[in-house]
Design an enzyme around this catalytic site. Structure first.
Site, mmCIF file in Angstrom:
data_model
loop_
_atom_site.group_PDB
_atom_site.id
_atom_site.type_symbol
_atom_site.label_atom_id
_atom_site.label_comp_id
_atom_site.label_asym_id
_atom_site.label_seq_id
_atom_site.Cartn_x
_atom_site.Cartn_y
_atom_site.Cartn_z
ATOM 1 C CB CYS A 168 -1.149 -0.175 1.265
ATOM 2 S SG CYS A 168 0.282 0.416 2.990
ATOM 3 C CG HIS A 225 26.215 12.098 1.525
ATOM 4 N ND1 HIS A 225 26.372 12.202 0.402
ATOM 5 C CD2 HIS A 225 25.724 11.358 1.988
ATOM 6 C CE1 HIS A 225 25.054 11.178 -0.198
ATOM 7 N NE2 HIS A 225 25.501 10.273 1.080
#
Length: 620
Positions: free
Chosen positions: A26, A542
């Site tokens: 879902c 990062h």
């Protein structure tokens, strides 16, 4: 999240692909049907510890793994690895469970896959309603006729969608099931049943009913057809199965559907719809109070799927529904209760979490708030139910209508209410949120205790010992163009959820240390490095967005976790051009992950920086 790794770990811990008979999803959950439930139940804690998993839930015959917004990506990876949903049948030949649990399992397994088609068609109808309301289109125009057909198509021919999905759930031939739906909706049958004359088939009376936009008749028909097909398959010689099995199934099931099953399904569907209408008409506020106050519990058990046939029937015949608005109220109540925890908690970390999940719940994704905060603290969950109940009572009093099955029962789903009760729908959202907030705040809760291990206490003490008036500098680890962190195309960084900082668009494929300190983290994929300075500043570098998917390709590390480094020391090299050619964004955030320990973090006011030039100044 490494979706492939998460998928692999989930498959292993639910018992492997051979233990999975069916898998659907879902908006937030993976919904497994398993051969042996005990394996997944035994590994519940391990599954909850997997990166990206918010929690697990047992609902009837389904084992549910709550993922959140990334559920589709994890679902796709699981199917790539395990190839569960291939072929005409989902392999779920036996529907496990007894009584009402198996009924909910069938309904959820049938309707969940077709919701995108219904929701999309419903949105088209909502857009068309807006265009008509503002007289931007005429209901006599050809454009209107075409758009109306687009919106009505999925609803008018919904027996086809249900037939295909149900056959997959029952393990029968999906195309034979669709052929049954085609026969009962054939223009000649429709004309015969609407002629006003008595209709018979070999002497047996055929009840006059309309199958367009109905769901229960075809669901019952496909269920019975699955047994007819399987029995015929068992007694038919292999060499003629291709001809005999579908022929017998169609020849038996179409007349039976027209004579008995179809009328019974219409009767059941009409009865359920009238029952709900009667409840709202005669009990009003109480019906909304009850449904809004219990909808979170209903969703937790998976029982909300039992409402889908009624809701679809209401939308098909009336054009609106009054049941699903209660789900919006329940979600607003959950958001409000989590917000109360944010207001009242003294634990800074948990306080931040509560605010974050409250905002997520407002967007319609309630699992983080429900399982991560409200149920964890227990009493706030009661406040959430109170908020849902009060909001539900208001919606019932004002007869708020929903015109589309929502893909999201939160603020993004507001357009689904556009109609004559739209203003009341808007007013109800803050009512439920505020009621949930107030109820949870005054009911109170036992706050989450702040626990620190010795290592954490040492870091805290080091931070406290830093001269609070001292200004510290972090130099640039990369040469390139300076980009505000808020402009990074990743909400985790741009929202500053990980901390304040800056980003750089690299001009060279080289990362150097921005401080004197220790390499505290080096990801296996070498795309991210964590460094703690000798003064306690925690820095995350990062390289690029989603570059974890490269699995270390194009990256070379020159340090290891635990190494002591000086500002300017080479940490990592990366092939800038090859990463770009692979389709990845190379913008590199540099984030102070313990930003809350400092009074101010200011970025350099430059368009470009070189390695070892001042990038951030940190005060306090």
């Amino acid at each position: 999240m490494d979706y492939k790794r998460t998928a692999r770990e989930i498959i292993d811990l639910v018992g492997g692909e051979k233990n999975i008979t069916n898998l659907i999803h879902c908006i937030t959950r993976l919904r497994f049907n398993l051969n042996d439930d005990s394996i997944a139940d035994k590994n519940k804690a391990k599954i909850e510890a997997i990166d990206g998993v918010m929690g697990v839930n047992r609902s009837g015959t389904q084992f549910q793994v709550i993922i959140g917004n990334d559920v589709v990506k994890v679902f796709d990876e699981i199917n790539k690895i395990a190839n569960i949903n291939s072929g005409n049948s989902d392999g779920n030949k036996k529907t496990k469970g007894k009584g009402i649990g198996s009924i909910f399992d069938v309904i959820s397994g049938t309707f969940a896959p077709i919701l995108p088609a219904i929701t999309g068609a419903g949105m088209i109808k909502a857009i068309l309603a807006i265009l008509l309301t503002f007289h931007w289109i005429s209901d006599k125009s050809q454009a209107y006729i075409i758009m109306n057909a687009i919106g009505d198509g999925a609803f008018y021919f919904i027996p086809f969608l249900v037939a295909f999905s149900a056959a997959k759930k029952f393990g029968s031939n999906q195309f034979v099931a669709v052929s049954i739906a085609g026969a009962i909706m054939h223009p000649s049958i429709t004309a015969l049943l609407s002629s006003g004359k008595p209709v018979h088939f070999i002497g047996l009376p055929v009840t006059v009913v309309t199958y367009a936009s109905s769901v229960i008749p075809i669901l019952l028909a496909v269920w019975i057809a699955s047994y007819v097909e399987k029995w015929t398959d068992r007694v038919t010689p292999s060499m003629v199965k291709l001809i005999i099995v579908p022929t017998i199934t169609l020849l038996v099931m179409v007349p039976i559907t027209l004579i008995a099953v179809g009328p019974l399904g219409v009767f059941i569907g009409t009865g359920l719809s009238k029952g709900v209408t009667f409840l709202y008409a005669h009990t009003g506020i109480f019906a909304g109070l009850l449904l809004g106050g219990t909808f979170s519990l209903i969703v937790m058990t998976g029982m909300h799927y039992a409402f889908l046939p009624i809701v679809v029937g209401n939308l098909s015949t009336k054009g609106y529904d009054t049941i699903l608005p209660a789900m919006f109220m329940a979600n607003m109540g959950q958001a409000g209760a989590a917000f109360a925890v944010f207001l009242k908690s003294k634990n800074k970390s948990f306080k931040s979490l509560a605010l974050s999940v409250s905002m997520t719940a407002l967007m319609g994704v309630t699992e983080p708030a429900m399982y991560g905060v409200n149920m964890r603290l227990k009493k706030p969950f009661i406040g959430a139910l109170v908020g849902g109940a009060i909001g539900g009572a208001y919606y019932a009093l004002m007869a708020v209508k929903l015109y589309v099955i929502p893909s999201n029962a939160g603020l993004p789903g507001i357009p689904f209410f556009i109609g004559d009760t739209f203003v009341y729908a808007l007013i109800g959202l803050p009512i439920a949120f505020i009621a949930g907030t107030v109820a949870a705040y005054f009911i109170g809760f036992e706050d989450v205790e702040v626990k620190k291990d010795k290592k954490e206490e040492k870091v805290v003490n080091e931070v406290k010992n830093v001269d609070q008036n001292r200004i510290q500098e972090v130099v640039s680890p990369i040469k390139g163009k300076v980009v505000p962190l808020t402009d990074v195309k990743d909400a985790t960084f741009s929202s500053e959820a990980l901390g304040k900082g800056i980003a750089i668009e690299p001009q060279e494929g080289k990362v150097v240390s921005p401080v004197n300190g220790v390499v505290t983290t080096l990801f296996r994929t070498k795309h991210a490095i964590g460094i703690t300075s000798e003064n306690g500043i925690e820095i995350l570098i990062h390289v690029g967005m989603d570059t974890v998917k490269l699995d270390g390709e194009f990256f070379t590390a020159h340090i290891s976790q635990g190494d002591v480094v000086k500002a300017g020391d080479l940490l990592v090299e990366f092939d800038l051009e090859k990463i770009k050619e692979a389709g990845y964004e190379v913008t590199t955030p540099i984030v102070i992950t313990n930003s809350t320990n400092y009074l101010e973090i200011n970025a350099v006011n430059k368009e470009n920086v070189k390695e070892n030039e001042t990038l951030l100044t940190i005060c306090g």
